[in-house]
Every structure is written in structure tokens, then in C-alpha cells.
Design a protein around this motif. Structure first.
Motif, PDB file in Angstrom:
ATOM      1  N   GLU A  41     -22.288  37.207  -9.258  1.00 49.97           N
ATOM      2  CA  GLU A  41     -22.180  38.445  -8.736  1.00 49.97           C
ATOM      3  C   GLU A  41     -22.813  38.727  -7.373  1.00 49.97           C
ATOM      4  O   GLU A  41     -21.968  39.646  -6.748  1.00 49.97           O
ATOM      5  N   THR A  45     -21.176  40.189  -3.799  1.00 51.83           N
ATOM      6  CA  THR A  45     -21.525  41.396  -3.145  1.00 51.83           C
ATOM      7  C   THR A  45     -21.979  41.161  -1.415  1.00 51.83           C
ATOM      8  O   THR A  45     -21.594  41.815  -0.725  1.00 51.83           O
ATOM      9  N   GLU A  46     -22.951  40.176  -1.406  1.00 54.38           N
ATOM     10  CA  GLU A  46     -23.281  39.627  -0.291  1.00 54.38           C
ATOM     11  C   GLU A  46     -22.661  38.911   0.657  1.00 54.38           C
ATOM     12  O   GLU A  46     -22.953  38.925   1.768  1.00 54.38           O
TER      13      GLU A  46
END
Length: 205
Positions: A41, A45-46
Motif C-alpha cells: 500500500e 502511494t509513495e
């Protein structure tokens, strides 16, 4: 700036690595994760440049996690930081697509930083002792799925009769599997085969 995501189930290790990254002008932390599910996850996102991945995670292992990330993001660059240094562990990491492998016992901060730079630039980072184990593993014969099943039971101390019962095969078939295991593991007897399987990391407890 190289953005690094730190995956480790130990909060102190995560904090220590992030603090080490903060001291380098061209490195920065890009998220942390304590589990495989969280790592996937956070990566989504990063989108970090490099991931430092622990081998053992509470919901699986770093190899399976790396494989899942690479299936979704083929350009991901993953550096394994592990307490394990058995041949099979290293081999599995490379087969999963890891670009580097360092043991936590041997990995000084500067070596980790060097590895991050090398992996970020598109290279690979495997210290000499890791490369030696990889070369040895390349020359070993693969075990069949059935041989692996027999080996797991052998390591648990099961007799030929018990192995035959659990696998639903004849005792003669078990004897043949044991013979094959002895040859492939270069072992003189079944006990040495079990010991060698544990030493190489083929079977883990």
C-alpha cells in the motif's frame, strides 16, 4: 534526490534507517512499512526509487512481498536487508527480482547507503560473500515438488513408512525420493541430507 522506502517489522530498525537516510544530502525516506500488506500500500502511494526490504515479516516474507510489488510495478528496485544468509534465501531473493542483498549482521550503514546508490542507478549490489553463495546455488540441482514434500517430512524426523503414509505413496517411492535427495544435496545419509537442507535454507523452522 533518491527516495527510499523502509520495510521492516522492527520499529527500531525502521527508525534507525530513516535517521541514517536523513544524514545523507541525496537520500530521503519515502514511507515506512512493518508488514507485507502495508508495504504494498505504501509503495502504491509513495512510488519510491528504492525499497529496503526485510526478509521476515509478520504476514509473510519479504521475498513474496517483493514479487507482488514487482508484478504491479516492474521497474521497482528492491534491496533485501536480512538476518538470513543461507544460499536458498539469497537465491529466492534474486529469483523474485531483488537487485541487492545484504545481511543485517554484516551491513554497516555506509554499506547500505552504497547499496542504495548502486541499486538506484540501475545496478545490482551483492557483496563477495553473497555472490559466492549465489554461485554455489546456481550449480545445485533443483528439487522436484514431491522431493520437497519428502524432505520436509524427513527433516521432521519421519520414517519412510510415515512419509509414505502422509504422501500417499509406496515405501519404494519414498526410498527413491530419499536417494535422489542424498544425491542432490551431496549427503552421505538421510540425517546429513536433513542437516544440509537446513544449512542451505531449503527448509526453515
Amino acid at each position: 534526490m533518491i527516495r527510499v522506502m523502509v520495510v521492516d517489522d522492527n520499529a527500531i530498525v525502521r527508525m534507525g534507517l530513516c535517521e541514517a537516510l536523513a544524514l545523507k544530502p541525496d537520500l530521503e525516506a519515502a514511507g515506512t512499512a512493518a508488514s507485507s500488506a502495508e508495504a504494498i500500500e505504501v509503495f502504491r502511494t509513495e512510488r519510491p526509487d528504492v525499497v529496503t526490504m526485510d526478509y521476515q515479516l509478520p504476514d509473510g516474507n519479504g521475498i513474496d512481498c517483493s514479487r507482488q510489488i514487482l508484478e504491479e510495478f516492474p521497474d521497482a528496485r528492491i534491496l533485501i536487508l536480512s538476518a538470513f544468509s543461507a544460499e536458498e534465501d539469497i537465491w529466492n531473493a534474486v529469483q523474485a527480482g531483488a537487485k541487492g542483498y545484504l545481511t543485517k549482521a554484516a551491513g554497516e550503514v555506509e554499506e547500505i547507503v552504497d547499496a542504495i546508490h548502486e541499486v538506484a542507478s540501475g545496478g545490482n549490489f551483492f557483496p563477495a560473500e553473497i555472490m559466492l553463495k549465489l554461485e554455489r546455488r546456481k550449480n545445485q540441482r533443483e528439487l522436484t515438488p514431491r522431493e520437497m514434500e519428502a524432505l520436509r517430512l524427513l527433516v521432521r524426523g519421519k520414517t519412510n513408512k510415515e512419509i509414505a503414509h502422509e504422501l500417499g505413496i509406496s515405501i519404494d517411492s519414498v526410498k527413491q525420493h530419499i536417494t535422489n535427495l542424498r544425491v542432490k544435496l551431496d549427503a552421505a545419509d538421510r540425517t546429513q541430507a536433513a542437516v544440509e537442507a537446513i544449512r542451505r535454507g531449503i527448509i526453515q523452522f
